[in-house]
Write a protein that holds these residues in place. Structure first.
Motif, mmCIF file in Angstrom:
data_model
loop_
_atom_site.group_PDB
_atom_site.id
_atom_site.type_symbol
_atom_site.label_atom_id
_atom_site.label_comp_id
_atom_site.label_asym_id
_atom_site.label_seq_id
_atom_site.Cartn_x
_atom_site.Cartn_y
_atom_site.Cartn_z
ATOM 1 N N LEU A 145 9.665 60.522 63.602
ATOM 2 C CA LEU A 145 8.513 61.339 63.987
ATOM 3 C C LEU A 145 7.210 60.680 63.540
ATOM 4 N N ALA A 146 7.217 60.150 62.335
ATOM 5 C CA ALA A 146 6.024 59.493 61.795
ATOM 6 C C ALA A 146 5.658 58.252 62.609
ATOM 7 N N ALA A 147 6.680 57.632 63.206
ATOM 8 C CA ALA A 147 6.459 56.426 64.002
ATOM 9 C C ALA A 147 6.065 56.747 65.442
ATOM 10 N N GLY A 148 5.999 58.049 65.768
ATOM 11 C CA GLY A 148 5.593 58.452 67.104
ATOM 12 C C GLY A 148 6.681 58.362 68.147
ATOM 13 N N ALA A 149 7.936 58.397 67.722
ATOM 14 C CA ALA A 149 9.060 58.296 68.649
ATOM 15 C C ALA A 149 9.143 59.533 69.545
ATOM 16 N N THR A 150 9.723 59.362 70.723
ATOM 17 C CA THR A 150 9.950 60.499 71.614
ATOM 18 C C THR A 150 11.069 61.350 71.041
#
Length: 214
Positions: A145-150
């Motif tokens: 989530l922190a890495a901006g993943a879908t």
């Protein structure tokens, strides 16, 4: 990760079908150093959830998950019932009176479930329990989530982390449950609870991909 009931239903219904389909497999894993009833107990609990699913209070997600927790606790035998039930109860308490969840809240729900399971089972990471897959899975979700993943990537990474962690329990010595009585003999076999967590999240990841492709 979810903004309506469809994702909640996807996760819960996939958990149900996965536990029912893997009753023998989970039982066989548990029989190596345990009493072999884990698969049966888990299946009976989720079987009851399946039968009463549409009758549960859906006022909000918190209320719903707490009802799930109480139902599971009442039906799953042995120590598994209180452990799995506590996880749902704590997650429901954290979700509260909402029908919408974001990723950060889901992580908080999982962390709360972990804390509840630790307190109820007097277990820690490394004791060769379901926590040894649940904690790394939660860490992977938070990191994704922190890495901006879908959402699909988040669930996929969670499945990979849970599987790797569950397989690694083969190197641990059981410190909780009946398997703890076998001491060093418990080394060399994976923990049934941790493996169940991995199998469940792997199946959720597969179903989630199908959902996203529609």
């Amino acid at each position: 990760m979810t903004d309506n009931w469809s994702e909640v239903d996807l996760v819960l219904k996939t958990m149900v079908s996965t536990c029912l389909a893997n009753e023998k497999y989970f039982g066989d894993l548990d029989s190596v150093v345990g009493d072999g009833d884990f698969g049966y107990s888990l299946a009976r609990g989720f079987e009851k959830l399946q039968a009463q699913y549409d009758e549960l209070d859906r006022t909000d997600i918190g209320t719903f998950l707490k009802k799930v927790g109480m139902l599971v606790t009442s039906r799953i035998g042995g120590t598994s019932g209180p452990i799995w039930g506590t996880g749902f109860l704590r997650a429901g308490m954290t979700a509260g009176a909402t029908t919408e969840l974001d990723g950060a809240t889901v992580v908080k729900m999982l962390r709360s479930a972990v804390e509840g399971i630790q307190a109820r089972g007097q277990a820690e990471l490394g004791d060769k329990t379901l926590l040894d897959a649940l904690v790394p899975m939660t860490d992977a979700i938070e990191e994704a989530l922190a890495a901006g993943a879908t959402s699909t990537e988040v669930v996929g990474r969670a499945a990979v982390a849970a599987r790797s962690a569950a397989d690694a329990t083969a190197q641990l010595v059981a410190k909780r449950g009946r398997a703890a009585y076998t001491g060093e003999r418990s080394r060399g076999s994976v923990d049934a609870g941790a493996t169940a967590v991995a199998v469940i999240i792997e199946q959720i990841a597969e179903v989630w991909k199908t959902r996203e492709s529609r």
